[in-house]
Design an enzyme around this catalytic site. Structure first.
Site, short mmCIF file in Angstrom:
data_model
loop_
_atom_site.label_atom_id
_atom_site.label_comp_id
_atom_site.label_asym_id
_atom_site.label_seq_id
_atom_site.Cartn_x
_atom_site.Cartn_y
_atom_site.Cartn_z
N CYS A 49 -4.51 11.99 8.55
CA CYS A 49 -4.33 11.05 9.66
C CYS A 49 -3.17 11.50 10.54
O CYS A 49 -3.18 11.28 11.73
CB CYS A 49 -4.11 9.63 9.15
SG CYS A 49 -2.76 9.54 7.96
N GLU B 199 -4.89 0.77 8.86
CA GLU B 199 -4.24 2.08 9.03
C GLU B 199 -5.32 3.03 9.52
O GLU B 199 -6.21 3.41 8.76
CB GLU B 199 -3.62 2.56 7.72
CG GLU B 199 -2.58 1.58 7.22
CD GLU B 199 -1.53 2.21 6.31
OE1 GLU B 199 -1.80 3.27 5.75
OE2 GLU B 199 -0.45 1.62 6.19
P1 NAD Z 1 -14.36 5.32 7.66
O1 NAD Z 1 -13.93 4.29 8.64
O2 NAD Z 1 -15.65 6.00 7.86
O3 NAD Z 1 -14.45 4.67 6.18
C1 NAD Z 1 -13.33 4.04 5.57
C2 NAD Z 1 -13.82 3.06 4.52
O4 NAD Z 1 -14.50 1.96 5.16
C3 NAD Z 1 -14.83 3.64 3.52
O5 NAD Z 1 -14.52 3.16 2.23
C4 NAD Z 1 -16.15 3.09 4.02
O6 NAD Z 1 -17.13 2.98 3.01
C5 NAD Z 1 -15.74 1.71 4.51
N1 NAD Z 1 -16.64 1.09 5.50
C6 NAD Z 1 -17.45 1.71 6.40
N2 NAD Z 1 -18.07 0.77 7.16
C7 NAD Z 1 -17.64 -0.44 6.74
C8 NAD Z 1 -17.91 -1.78 7.15
N3 NAD Z 1 -18.74 -2.06 8.16
N4 NAD Z 1 -17.29 -2.78 6.51
C9 NAD Z 1 -16.41 -2.53 5.51
N5 NAD Z 1 -16.13 -1.28 5.07
C10 NAD Z 1 -16.72 -0.24 5.68
O7 NAD Z 1 -13.15 6.36 7.57
P2 NAD Z 1 -13.03 7.68 6.68
O8 NAD Z 1 -13.94 8.74 7.22
O9 NAD Z 1 -13.11 7.34 5.24
O10 NAD Z 1 -11.51 8.09 6.96
C11 NAD Z 1 -11.10 8.91 8.03
C12 NAD Z 1 -10.27 8.11 9.01
O11 NAD Z 1 -9.21 7.47 8.31
C13 NAD Z 1 -9.61 8.98 10.05
O12 NAD Z 1 -9.73 8.37 11.31
C14 NAD Z 1 -8.15 9.00 9.61
O13 NAD Z 1 -7.24 9.24 10.65
C15 NAD Z 1 -7.99 7.66 9.03
N6 NAD Z 1 -6.86 7.61 8.10
C16 NAD Z 1 -5.76 6.92 8.48
C17 NAD Z 1 -4.65 6.88 7.65
C18 NAD Z 1 -3.40 6.14 8.06
O14 NAD Z 1 -2.53 5.99 7.23
N7 NAD Z 1 -3.26 5.67 9.28
C19 NAD Z 1 -4.68 7.54 6.42
C20 NAD Z 1 -5.83 8.23 6.06
C21 NAD Z 1 -6.92 8.26 6.91
#
Ligand code: NAD
Length: 458
Positions: free
Chosen positions: A263, A229
């Site tokens: 999001c 997502e």
């Molecule tokens: P992010 O991708 O920076 O981090 C998300 C998660 O992934 C965190 O827990 C992080 O520690 C982990 N992570 C980072 N690198 C990783 C790796 N290499 N391997 C495994 N895990 C890893 O995103 P964020 O800043 O937490 O969230 C913001 C983004 O989320 C925005 O783009 C937003 O649109 C999206 N979002 C989407 C939805 C949806 O339902 N589509 C909902 C909420 C947020």
């Protein structure tokens, strides 16, 4: 011991150092979850439901404290933290109401001594790697149906919402979910990487497109369920028959709620030329009325930017829009520190050469573009590699239907925006992701349909 420093984004002050996980502890938690999952799956559904009901009661009991914790670590205005927790209750109720029908074994054929059935078995041990912006929603969209369907969950909350992650786990454990069935892993992306290296049966991820790609690559050879997502660049079109004031007020909220860090925030607005100027005026007036300030204060609408690096993204989009000729109508700069602040920012005279209209802003900034009619609006709305949500404001339902049928998005809105319902599937197309949560499909997704062919002995 490894620790994770948690800071308050509204002040920059350190809140705490949390004990963090590492590759060794992640492997141990994964092995424990694997060992514990069969007994959880064999636990009567009524008992699993009772645990989730108890969890819900814990959320209600501790709501003020949970809201304050979320606000301190994310900078979300306290009223919105309360809204999220209250909204969560409706999601839990939906899952509790639907779970029995969703997991009931279906007899699809029964003739001549031959019976065919579909059994909904749990996937096993699932990883939930989560975002910080709606940590209760995105965490529980996975955790609750996964547990109800008999899975064990290895939950890696965002490092920007780790205290909230621990609260979710605490309340589930207090409610009777065994510790090994629901593990909360604390740390940055490295802990997420370590989690993906374990023997798991599914990955449910919420976060950025860039991380989503890394996760898809990391598990590509495992042949396990993968749901992503991801982000969006969600457009809305305001047609010439819409009420410009009502649409502007609704869309300003859709763009700026949660300080634009949703999001499904409205990220692009297209307005019919006939009402463009009136709409823009009402929009700017509404945004200028939004109170920014201490997220713990009841009167605050604009809170802090949770992740400091996002300030650079917002600065770059503003500079690019200005350089390409956009008109700045409000904001356009960081707010005064300490902490991470950005002024609510509105541009008109934007176009698709600008980053502001192409890449996710994830902050309180918006571009408003004038269009000549429905066809141009649809073409521009679809000019994106994302596809999470899209909307139209018009008095004419048939016109809305025609427009929304042509739009590529997981969710479409008529005269509303920035809305999620537990009863409807939440999904995206293109770079907004694969798979879904919520609705009864979002329960089924945590199960594997097992086919039973049963012939009575002759
Ligand atoms: P992010 O991708 O920076 O981090 C998300 C998660 O992934 C965190 O827990 C992080 O520690 C982990 N992570 C980072 N690198 C990783 C790796 N290499 N391997 C495994 N895990 C890893 O995103 P964020 O800043 O937490 O969230 C913001 C983004 O989320 C925005 O783009 C937003 O649109 C999206 N979002 C989407 C939805 C949806 O339902 N589509 C909902 C909420 C947020």
């Amino acid at each position: 011991m490894t620790t994770l420093a948690v800071h308050n984004p509204a002040t920059g002050a350190k809140i705490t150092d949390l004990p963090a996980d590492n590759a060794v502890s992640v492997a141990a938690r994964a092995a424990a979850a694997r060992a514990a999952q069969p007994a959880w799956a064999a636990t009567p559904l009524a008992t699993r439901k009772a645990c989730i009901t108890q969890f819900r009661a814990g959320v209600v009991r501790d709501l003020e404290q949970l809201a304050a914790t979320m606000t301190r670590e994310t900078g979300k205005p306290i009223k919105m933290s309360r809204n999220e927790l209250n909204g969560l209750l409706g999601r839990i109720d939906f899952f509790l109401e639907e779970i029995e029908l969703s997991v009931a074994t279906e007899t699809v054929y029964d003739e001549g001594g031959m019976t065919e059935q579909i059994q909904h078995t749990p996937l096993g041990v699932v990883a939930n790697i989560s975002a910080w912006n709606y940590p209760w929603f995105v965490g529980c969209n996975v955790i609750i149906p996964a547990l109800l369907t008999g899975n064990a969950v290895l939950y890696k909350p965002s490092e920007y919402a780790a205290m909230t992650g621990l609260e979710i786990a605490r309340l589930l454990h207090e409610a009777g979910v065994p510790r090994d069935v629901m593990a909360c892993l604390i740390g940055t992306g490295e802990v997420g990487t370590a989690l993906l290296a374990q023997q798991i049966d599914g990955v449910f991820f919420t976060g950025s497109v860039a991380t989503g790609r890394k996760i898809a690559q990391a598990v590509s050879g495992k042949f396990i369920k993968l749901q992503l997502e991801l982000g969006g660049k969600d457009p809305t079109y305001v047609a010439d028959d819409a009420d410009p004031k009502a649409a502007a007020e609704s869309l300003a909220d859709g763009a700026m709620y949660n300080t634009g860090q949703s999001c499904c925030s409205v990220e692009r607005i297209y307005v019919h030329e006939a009402i463009h100027d009136a709409f823009v005026q009402h929009f700017v007036d509404t945004v200028k009325g939004f109170a920014a300030g201490d997220p713990m204060s009841d009167g605050t609408y604009i809170g802090a930017i949770t992740r400091a690096p996002q300030l650079d993204v917002l600065d770059a989009q503003v500079a690019d829009a200005k350089a390409r000729g956009a008109t700045l109508l409000a904001g356009g700069a960081r707010g005064a520190g300490p902490g991470n602040w950005y002024q609510p920012t509105v541009f008109s005279n934007v176009n698709h050469t600008m980053e502001l209209m192409k890449e996710e802003s994830f902050g309180p900034i918006i571009g408003i573009q004038k269009v000549s009619g429905d066809a141009e609006a649809v073409q521009l709305m679809n000019d994106t590699h994302y596809g999470l949500t899209a909307g139209v404001y018009t008095r004419d339902e048939a016109r809305a239907q025609r427009i929304l049928e042509k739009v590529n998005a997981g969710s479409v809105y008529w005269n509303c925006c920035d809305r999620v319902s537990p009863r409807l599937p939440w999904s995206g197309v293109g770079d907004s992701g694969v798979g879904l949560t919520l609705s009864t499909y979002g329960i089924d997704t945590f199960t594997r349909p097992k086919a039973w062919h049963l012939r009575q002995a002759g």
